[in-house]
Design an enzyme around this catalytic site. Structure first.
Site, PDB file in Angstrom:
ATOM      1  N   HIS A   1       0.844  -1.198   0.000  1.00  0.00           N
ATOM      2  CA  HIS A   1       0.000   0.000   0.000  1.00  0.00           C
ATOM      3  C   HIS A   1       0.874   1.240   0.000  1.00  0.00           C
ATOM      4  CE1 HIS A   1      -0.341   0.623   4.700  1.00  0.00           C
ATOM      5  NE2 HIS A   1       0.912   0.555   4.296  1.00  0.00           N
TER       6      HIS A   1
ATOM      7  N   CYS B   1       5.760   6.179   4.496  1.00  0.00           N
ATOM      8  CA  CYS B   1       4.569   5.443   4.028  1.00  0.00           C
ATOM      9  C   CYS B   1       3.992   6.038   2.755  1.00  0.00           C
ATOM     10  CB  CYS B   1       3.514   5.418   5.124  1.00  0.00           C
ATOM     11  SG  CYS B   1       4.075   4.568   6.610  1.00  0.00           S
TER      12      CYS B   1
ATOM     13  N   HIS C   1       3.469  -5.106   3.624  1.00  0.00           N
ATOM     14  CA  HIS C   1       3.291  -5.595   4.997  1.00  0.00           C
ATOM     15  C   HIS C   1       2.835  -7.048   4.957  1.00  0.00           C
ATOM     16  CE1 HIS C   1       3.632  -1.718   6.998  1.00  0.00           C
ATOM     17  NE2 HIS C   1       2.841  -1.200   6.071  1.00  0.00           N
TER      18      HIS C   1
ATOM     19  N   HIS D   1      -1.417 -10.572  -1.748  1.00  0.00           N
ATOM     20  CA  HIS D   1      -0.505 -10.307  -2.862  1.00  0.00           C
ATOM     21  C   HIS D   1      -1.046  -9.254  -3.829  1.00  0.00           C
ATOM     22  CE1 HIS D   1       1.443 -13.771  -1.147  1.00  0.00           C
ATOM     23  NE2 HIS D   1       2.477 -13.584  -1.937  1.00  0.00           N
TER      24      HIS D   1
ATOM     25  N   GLU E   1      -0.608  -4.767  11.362  1.00  0.00           N
ATOM     26  CA  GLU E   1       0.118  -4.351  10.169  1.00  0.00           C
ATOM     27  C   GLU E   1       1.595  -4.726  10.291  1.00  0.00           C
ATOM     28  OE1 GLU E   1      -0.458  -0.326   7.852  1.00  0.00           O
ATOM     29  OE2 GLU E   1       0.920  -0.035   9.529  1.00  0.00           O
TER      30      GLU E   1
HETATM   31 NI    NI Z   1       2.561   0.704   5.565  1.00  0.00          NI
END
Ligand code: NI
Length: 150
Positions: free
Chosen positions: A14, A33, A41, A80, A124
């Site tokens: 992400h 991020c 993750h 995935h 996460e």
């Molecule tokens: Ni992240």
């Protein structure tokens, strides 16, 4: 009341950014991020269902059935994948661990074969975890027209 938990794992990429922010605001807010092409993750998802054991089976919920619902409604769709691009039910959502909890709740709450959804807990990383108990929360979406969640 008995609480029964099923744990699932998935790996996904992400990027955290808000398309209404400037590049500088995104950098200041989301830091690493906000990496342009994302980062990954290994998520751990804990789904807890509550209820009373069925007198015939002793089950609050058949965990084989819960696994199947989890796979069909969530895991097969996110494992995935890049959460910003590949997942219809996350379109336009900033895929923080918080927002993922809420989105996953809505994917499950009407689809449990028995028992009542109690909580969604999403790890996460070993250090970052969010937990959601279903109180009303609206997730803002950006850059896409709103779509009906099924
Ligand atoms: Ni992240």
């Amino acid at each position: 009341m008995i609480y029964v938990t099923r744990i699932a794992e998935f790996s996904a990429a992400h990027r955290l950014y808000n398309p209404t922010f400037t590049d500088q605001q995104n950098d200041e807010t989301f830091d690493k991020c906000n990496n342009l092409y994302g980062h990954g993750h290994n998520y751990v998802l804990e789904v807890t269902v509550k209820g009373l054991p069925d007198p015939q089976t002793g089950y609050v919920i058949d965990l084989k059935l819960l696994k199947r619902v989890l796979d069909e409604r969530i895991v097969d769709l996110v494992d995935h994948k890049h959460l910003n691009f590949d997942v219809d039910f996350l379109r336009g959502v900033i895929p923080t661990v918080e927002n993922l909890c809420v989105a996953f709740w809505h994917r499950l709450v009407q689809h449990l074969p028995s028992g009542e959804l109690h909580s969604i807990k999403l790890w996460e990383s070993d250090h970052n975890v969010a937990e959601y108990f279903g109180a009303p929360v609206t997730i803002p979406t950006f850059g896409h027209s709103s779509e009906t969640q099924s």
